[in-house]
Design an enzyme around this catalytic site. Structure first.
Site, mmCIF file in Angstrom:
data_model
loop_
_atom_site.group_PDB
_atom_site.id
_atom_site.type_symbol
_atom_site.label_atom_id
_atom_site.label_comp_id
_atom_site.label_asym_id
_atom_site.label_seq_id
_atom_site.Cartn_x
_atom_site.Cartn_y
_atom_site.Cartn_z
ATOM 1 N N GLU A 397 -2.177 1.726 -2.701
ATOM 2 C CA GLU A 397 -2.989 2.410 -3.701
ATOM 3 C C GLU A 397 -2.151 3.349 -4.578
ATOM 4 O OE1 GLU A 397 -7.379 2.371 -1.698
ATOM 5 O OE2 GLU A 397 -5.995 3.899 -0.964
ATOM 6 N N GLU A 475 -7.160 -4.774 3.720
ATOM 7 C CA GLU A 475 -8.242 -3.967 4.281
ATOM 8 C C GLU A 475 -9.546 -4.719 4.058
ATOM 9 O OE1 GLU A 475 -8.318 0.026 2.726
ATOM 10 O OE2 GLU A 475 -6.124 0.216 2.838
#
Length: 973
Positions: A397, A475
């Site tokens: 991220e 994820e």
């Protein structure tokens, strides 16, 4: 020599005004406190001063930086910890002496004997300082000044606690003359079963000759000088894999030292869009693993880590993503030994810049290029010899940009054998594997297929590029609180589309930190519990394990969905399929158990032929195991370990299948009820067999000699974390097929339910009819301020027991789902034990039922419910047949249900708390048992989903208002 232990410590709220006087060996430190190293100075368990908050407190943020975003600057309010100690230098005959720090958050300066030896950056990255020239014979004094905030904090914005301090080992290393400076034994495994080693050795000329010995393989290779170092064969070897982690002990001897290393031979290949290890496609059945402990934070404890990884192995986890930084190096040693496929991630995240449209993001700013690349290089160089590490990840991220591409380019050149991963490379421009977080089901299918919408792509060329790569979900299935729901659908998609390679659940463990209330009550804290100005609440409590290590039912669901052996039954033929990557089925024992009405009647071991990975075989089941008969008949097939392994005992269950063999029509369905009574009740209390009723409410006063209140319609549940989530779209407002699988942006289910008053229902008795063996109560139930209602009738019938038929008819106009539709009974508080015939042993909901099997189970009220880190709905067991509730002395109450025409039965929950009490509590300690326990018999419940960070409950698992009827029969236990 370790420097771990007690250090003198001085904390300052700011770095301003601190000089280097404390670095002087003669400085008087007598006024300083004492702190252990490793430690985090803000954790309550570190010292009495830390427990009192003297050194500040932990801070939790998911995305936002807890300081003004003005890179590379940080505020003057920058907590700083000076750590000081002395040590005696042994008389080492060494060429160089190094001072090694394995982990310090965030930036630190080091002085030795009053001389500054360097500055350390990279909190989860190792750093070594050459202290040869500043060491003294005898006593040496070291000062380490750690600043909580630094320019590097902008690169370390992971979803976790901010925990400053020296939290990993500090070591003094003596490097002898003739030592090896760096060693990389790059192994390979060929299809013919041979292994090879391509060594890279950095050492001075005087370190040679260097010998590499592998005694088990009878290999000895000598290199006379640096120019002789070359690839050599290891002969026939057993390959390393996560399922069969064969390691060979290697001894590397130079003129100055002997090193020992464990080697694993394996080959990693990308064959178009398929990732293969040792020739076979790899499916990740993985977990994201942070380093966290309730008391020690990110401090390492080997037994704790080993226990964690063994629990993963037992749960069927085959892979770990080291979210979002390199773990303690011993974790990878354990992964090599126990067997895990590892994606090792660089200590790099800049998520907080997303709030500003990624403006100023270091990933695309040339000023940060060196810092970004340095982090990647240190990640690879520390851990390049681990066979478990099969993929390098650039970070997490951090947007995208040229610095990430530069990191990827360097890795590809340095280690071309391992693929490069980074989820933020949405178009597959500079990575080898296409990766996404929390893709919805339709998009996942579109990625696996050759058609369909894939988000973030601007062109058909982008789509073609990402579909040319293996795909994994770094994820998925956010495990926050009760849930996640729908894991099985992702597994089904991976079975259908070879391009899909599974993924990694977010995440393994809740990050709760042990703390206390002002009254001394211990609890596991999350964001906001430490007085943070900025925090993200309990979003850090999103693991398959609770903070204390208790597995949630979500872990059992994961295990069932991902089991390595799958079964199917067609008449008397059992189909067995091996989903292992490496292992044949030689290590397993197959057992069949026939149960009638929940009781085992026949058990036998099945002769299943040896199955290779991916192979399927049909086995004939003995007739006595598949014959139908009177009652409810089920066949259970188990695969269990036949022998001891390093992580489980013989008999450990690795796979289970259950198949119903009940003869059609042999189970009685909901019977026809008699014509209801028509005479209005006029007594204050009505007795009907073992029951007494209040004519003012139509509810029970006593039942079977006990004070009981109910039934009472209940539509509310303690909202789950997923019920409260609204980051993704709502399937109540838009179907998946109409919204590219996302739903329509809108409020959470909890908000919609609360706006319609489902948490505050009021009950009005309209009619109460009675005769000698029946009672009919007709009520209208609605919320204050609303005009929507539900008409409910309770029709009691004194027959073989006391039977109850419940009819629920909602009014027109309902425009939201319901959390549940059922009834509540308030029972005496001492009725805390349940035994039942139904699904178990864990809770189950419409989209979390893969692990639920039909059988007979027993548990007390604490075992029936989960102490989620934030209290919420828990404990529902679906498809109840029989329930017996008891106190400490005897059985008190028995309840049986009937299936309806669709063969559906109601479920049950037995709880010490009402849904409204669960709703109000933020932590388990806030729940105080009262004078009752609460039994819920639910005709249906809403699914769980994963909307805390993933997708909503699918329409097929959603509970929409509709007329319903269900029945039960009460007897004395």
């Amino acid at each position: 020599m370790t420097l771990n232990g007690e250090w003198k410590f001085r904390w300052s709220p700011t770095a301003a005004g601190l000089d280097d006087a404390a670095a002087d060996p003669d400085y008087d430190e007598s006024g300083w406190d004492t702190i252990p190293v490793p430690s985090h100075w803000v954790l309550p368990g570190t010292s009495p001063e830390a427990a009192a908050g003297t050194y500040g407190r932990p801070i939790y943020t998911n995305i936002r930086y807890p300081f003004p975003v003005d890179p590379p600057r940080v505020p003057d309010e920058n907590p700083t910890g000076d750590h000081r100690r002395s040590f005696e230098m042994p008389d080492w005959p060494s060429a160089r002496v190094l001072l090694r720090f394995d982990g310090v958050e965030s930036i630190y300066r080091v002085w030795l004997n009053g001389i500054e030896v360097g500055v350390g950056k990279g909190s989860r990255l190792v750093q070594e300082f050459d202290i040869t020239e500043v060491l003294r014979a005898g006593t040496n004094v070291i000062l380490v000044r750690v600043h909580q905030w630094s320019s590097m904090s902008y690169l370390e914005d992971q979803d976790q606690w901010w925990l400053p301090g020296i939290f990993r080992d500090v070591t003094v290393l003596a490097r002898p003359y003739g030592s090896v400076d760096d060693l990389w034994l790059r192994t390979d495994y060929a299809a013919d079963g041979t292994g090879s080693i391509n060594p890279q050795i950095i050492a001075a000329e005087q370190a040679f000759p260097i010998d590499i010995e592998i005694p088990e393989l009878h290999v000895r290779q000598r290199f006379q000088g640096p120019s002789d170092v070359a690839l050599f064969s290891a002969g026939q070897v057993e390959p390393w894999s996560a399922e069969a982690p064969k390691l060979y002990e290697a001894q590397i001897s130079s003129t100055g030292e002997t090193l020992r290393m464990r080697l694993g031979f394996r080959r990693i290949e990308i064959d178009r869009d398929i990732l293969r290890i040792n020739g076979n496609q790899l499916i990740f059945r993985g977990m994201n693993r942070h380093e966290i402990h309730t008391v020690r934070g990110r401090m390492f404890d080997e037994q704790y880590a080993r226990t964690d990884l063994i629990r993963m192995k037992r749960a069927g986890v085959n892979a770990i993503r080291t979210s979002h930084y390199p773990p303690h190096p011993r974790v990878l040693d354990l992964a090599d030994e126990l067997g895990f496929w590892v994606i090792e991630e660089c200590d790099y995240e800049t998520h907080g810049f997303e709030a500003f449209g990624w403006q100023g993001n270091p990933s695309d700013d040339p000023r940060w290029a060196e810092a970004c690349l340095d982090r990647m290089q240190r990640t690879v160089e520390r851990d390049k010899n681990h066979p478990s590490v099969i993929i390098w990840s650039l970070g997490n991220e951090a947007g995208t940009g040229q610095n990430l591409k530069q990191m990827s380019d360097w890795v590809r050149e340095r280690d071309p054998a391992r693929p490069v991963h980074y989820e933020g490379d949405h178009t597959g421009a500079y990575t080898d594997i296409y990766s996404r977080m929390y893709p919805n089901y339709l998009e996942t299918e579109a990625i696996g297929a050759d058609t369909g919408v894939i988000f973030y792509l601007d062109s058909s060329e982008d789509a073609e590029r990402v579909r040319s790569k293996p795909f994994l979900m770094c994820e998925y299935a956010h495990a926050m609180g009760n849930g996640p729901g729908g894991m099985d659908i992702y597994d089904d998609l991976a079975e259908r589309y070879p391009r899909l390679h599974g993924g990694f659940i977010w995440e393994w463990r809740d990050h709760g930190l042990l703390t206390r209330t002002t009254d001394g009550v211990e609890f596991f804290g999350y964001g906001g519990d430490f007085g943070e100005v900025l925090h993200d609440g309990n979003f850090v409590m999103d693991g398959m394990l609770l903070p204390d290590g208790t597995p949630t039912p979500g872990l059992a669901e994961f295990t069932k969905v991902n089991q390595p052996i799958v079964f199917d039954l067609d008449g008397g033929l059992l189909v067995v399929r091996n989903r292992y990557h490496t292992l044949c089925t030689d290590h397993l024992r197959f057992v069949a158990i026939k149960e009638v009405n929940g009781y085992p009647v026949v058990e036998a071991e099945l002769n299943v032929p040896r199955l290779l990975p991916g192979q399927m075989e049909t086995v004939t089941v003995p007739d006595d195991l598949v014959a139908t008969g009177d009652g409810e008949v089920w066949l259970i097939i188990k695969a269990e370990l036949a022998a001891q392994t390093p992580w489980a005992d013989p008999g450990h269950e690795v796979a289970l299948g259950q198949f119903e063999l009940t003869r059609p029509g042999s189970i009685a369905t909901l019977p026809a009820w008699p014509v209801p009574p028509a005479q209005e009740a006029n007594e204050q209390i009505i007795t009907l067999g073992p029951a007494q009723f209040d004519t003012q409410t139509g509810r029970l006063l006593r039942l079977l000699g006990m004070e009981v209140d109910g039934p009472r319609l209940e539509l509310w549940r303690g909202p789950t974390d997923n019920d409260r989530g609204s980051a993704r779209g709502s399937f109540e407002l838009g179907r998946p097929e109409d919204t590219f699988g996302e739903g329509v942006p809108g409020p959470s289910s909890e908000q919609r339910w609360r706006e319609r008053g489902l948490d505050r229902l009021q009950h009005r008795l309209d009619h109460l009819y009675v005769d000698h063996d029946q009672l009919l109560a007709q009520l209208r139930v609605a919320a204050a301020g609303g005009n929507l209602y539900v008409d409910v009738s309770y029709h009691w019938w004194l027959t073989d027991g006391l039977a109850l038929m419940i009819s629920v008819v909602p009014s027109a106009g309902w425009d939201c789902t319901w959390p549940r539709v059922g009834v509540r009974f308030d029972l005496p508080a001492e009725l805390r034990h349940a035994s039942w015939f139904g699904t178990g042993p864990n809770e189950s909901y419409p989209d979390t039922r893969r692990a639920a099997r039909v059988g007979r189970f027993a548990a007390d009220i604490d075992g029936l419910n989960v102490d989620y880190s934030r209290p919420q709905e828990t404990g529902h067991r679906s498809e109840l047949r029989e329930l017996v509730i008891s106190d400490a002395e005897r059985l008190r109450l028995s309840i049986a249900t009937w299936p309806n025409e669709q063969d559906h039965r109601p479920g049950f929950t037995l709880s010490a708390y009402t849904p409204q009490q669960l709703d109000r509590a933020r932590h388990p300690y806030e729940l105080v048992p009262g004078d009752h326990v609460y039994l819920f018999i639910d005709e249906a419940v809403h699914g769980i989903g994963s909307r805390a960070c993933g997708i909503d409950v699918l329409p097929e698992h959603a509970l929409w208002p509709s007329p319903r009827q269900f029945g039960m029969n009460f007897r004395e236990g």
